[in-house]
Design a protein around this motif. Structure first.
Motif, short mmCIF file in Angstrom:
data_model
loop_
_atom_site.label_atom_id
_atom_site.label_comp_id
_atom_site.label_asym_id
_atom_site.label_seq_id
_atom_site.Cartn_x
_atom_site.Cartn_y
_atom_site.Cartn_z
N CYS A 138 0.81 -1.13 -0.14
CA CYS A 138 -0.17 -0.06 0.32
C CYS A 138 0.95 1.13 -0.25
CB CYS A 138 -0.56 -0.30 1.47
SG CYS A 138 -2.37 1.05 1.20
N ILE A 139 0.56 2.21 -1.01
CA ILE A 139 1.49 3.22 -1.16
C ILE A 139 0.72 4.53 -0.29
CG2 ILE A 139 2.39 5.11 -2.22
CD1 ILE A 139 3.47 1.78 -2.90
N ALA A 168 5.08 8.27 -8.19
CA ALA A 168 5.12 7.38 -9.17
C ALA A 168 6.54 6.81 -8.80
CB ALA A 168 4.61 8.12 -10.30
N GLN A 169 7.37 7.70 -8.48
CA GLN A 169 8.22 7.32 -8.43
C GLN A 169 9.09 5.71 -7.06
OE1 GLN A 169 10.79 10.76 -8.37
NE2 GLN A 169 11.70 10.42 -10.57
N ALA A 170 7.94 6.22 -5.86
CA ALA A 170 7.76 5.65 -4.55
C ALA A 170 7.03 4.04 -5.53
CB ALA A 170 7.15 5.84 -3.59
N THR A 171 5.79 4.43 -6.06
CA THR A 171 5.39 3.14 -6.50
C THR A 171 6.67 1.92 -6.67
OG1 THR A 171 3.08 4.44 -7.14
CG2 THR A 171 3.55 2.12 -7.19
N LEU A 172 7.08 2.30 -8.02
CA LEU A 172 8.40 2.06 -9.35
C LEU A 172 8.83 0.99 -8.28
CD1 LEU A 172 8.77 3.88 -11.92
CD2 LEU A 172 7.21 2.01 -11.76
N ARG A 173 9.89 1.88 -7.06
CA ARG A 173 10.39 0.82 -5.93
C ARG A 173 10.50 0.04 -5.42
NH1 ARG A 173 12.05 6.79 -5.52
NH2 ARG A 173 10.78 6.91 -3.35
N SER A 177 10.42 -3.96 -5.15
CA SER A 177 11.21 -5.04 -3.60
C SER A 177 10.93 -6.25 -3.59
CB SER A 177 10.66 -3.93 -3.03
OG SER A 177 9.31 -3.52 -2.53
N SER A 178 11.38 -6.28 -2.34
CA SER A 178 10.21 -7.86 -2.33
C SER A 178 9.81 -7.59 -0.93
CB SER A 178 11.34 -9.35 -1.10
OG SER A 178 12.31 -8.19 -0.29
N ALA A 179 9.26 -6.24 -0.67
CA ALA A 179 8.31 -5.83 0.45
C ALA A 179 6.73 -6.25 -0.14
CB ALA A 179 8.05 -4.87 0.42
N THR A 180 6.11 -6.90 1.33
CA THR A 180 4.54 -7.54 0.76
C THR A 180 4.32 -7.30 2.42
OG1 THR A 180 3.28 -9.06 -0.11
CG2 THR A 180 5.26 -9.79 1.87
N GLY A 181 3.17 -6.09 2.50
CA GLY A 181 1.91 -5.78 3.75
C GLY A 181 2.21 -4.79 4.29
N GLN A 182 3.16 -4.31 3.34
CA GLN A 182 3.57 -2.91 4.01
C GLN A 182 3.03 -1.49 3.89
OE1 GLN A 182 6.64 -2.88 5.93
NE2 GLN A 182 5.71 -5.28 6.14
N VAL A 183 3.33 -0.60 4.50
CA VAL A 183 2.95 1.01 3.58
C VAL A 183 3.55 1.83 3.73
CG1 VAL A 183 1.09 2.82 5.24
CG2 VAL A 183 0.66 -0.14 5.99
N ILE A 184 3.87 2.31 2.80
CA ILE A 184 4.83 2.79 2.57
C ILE A 184 5.02 4.13 1.70
CG2 ILE A 184 6.84 2.97 0.15
CD1 ILE A 184 6.98 0.02 1.30
N ASP A 185 5.42 4.98 3.12
CA ASP A 185 4.67 6.27 3.39
C ASP A 185 6.04 7.45 2.01
OD1 ASP A 185 3.84 5.59 6.24
OD2 ASP A 185 4.84 5.69 6.72
N VAL A 186 5.36 7.67 1.37
CA VAL A 186 6.15 8.64 0.94
C VAL A 186 5.61 10.40 1.34
CG1 VAL A 186 5.77 9.31 -1.62
CG2 VAL A 186 5.51 6.87 -1.48
N LYS A 187 6.85 10.83 1.46
CA LYS A 187 7.21 12.01 2.19
C LYS A 187 7.66 12.81 1.08
CE LYS A 187 6.19 10.50 6.66
NZ LYS A 187 5.85 10.37 7.94
N ARG A 188 7.13 13.75 1.17
CA ARG A 188 8.61 15.73 0.67
C ARG A 188 9.46 15.86 1.17
NH1 ARG A 188 7.18 19.97 1.52
NH2 ARG A 188 5.44 20.25 3.38
#
Length: 188
Positions: A138-139, A168-173, A177-188
């Motif tokens: 989840c982004i 979008a760049q954070a989504t591509l990263r 990745s091999s991440a699963t079940g993660q909330v990927i925080d995208v901040k300024r």
């Protein structure tokens, strides 16, 4: 960005080609058409979401239903229909939440609560599907310059918002990745 890297990308939306994630049959047809053309699906990214910034007590009930249908049931529909092709490819499913998921906000109770539900859904499904080789993440972008945000909050100083490109760049990263079940925080 994915196309620039040589990936085949298919896009579906209500505005672009009449596909509503809140309608499971439309999601099924879309995923089936991509699978039929390509023979496999490696990634599915669902960015669909509706924000109606107004008091719950005066919100039209149909507006509430449509937001829940898009924000939450759209997530469920995409997951259900993406399961089999992503199991075959050992692929990844990405959904989007909002920084408002951590605390309900006045005047967008439906949006905040559906975004919180998405986080819990992602965490649960990631555990369920890990044995099938499917990653689910989840982004979580901070306030981002999007047409939906502008409709609800007006013009804001650009330096206070993330750009769509940064998200979008954070989504591509995350896809790499091999991440699963993660909330990927995208901040300024």
């Amino acid at each position: 960005m994915l196309q620039e890297q040589g990936c085949r990308v298919f896009s579906f939306s209500r505005g672009q080609n009449g596909v509503d994630v809140g309608i499971r049959e439309q999601v099924a047809q879309s995923i089936a058409s991509v699978y039929a053309e390509c023979g496999k699906i490696d990634y599915v990214i669902n960015t669909a979401g509706l924000l109606n910034r107004e008091p719950l007590a005066t919100m039209d009930y149909q507006t509430i239903l449509q937001a829940v249908q898009t924000n939450y049931m759209g997530t469920v529909n995409v997951a259900l229909e993406a399961y089999q092709p992503l199991k075959e490819s050992k692929g990844m499913l990405i959904f989007f939440t909002s920084s408002s998921y951590t605390r309900g906000r006045a005047f967008y109770s439906i949006y905040s609560s559906t975004k919180a539900a998405i986080v819990n859904f992602v965490q649960a499904v990631a555990q369920e599907w890990e044995g099938d080789g499917i990653a689910v993440n989840c982004i979580n972008p901070e306030r981002t310059a999007t047409p939906m945000r502008t409709r609800n909050f007006g013009i804001e100083p650009p330096e206070t918002l993330l750009t769509a490109k940064e998200v979008a760049q954070a989504t591509l990263r995350t896809l790499c990745s091999s991440a699963t079940g993660q909330v990927i925080d995208v901040k300024r």
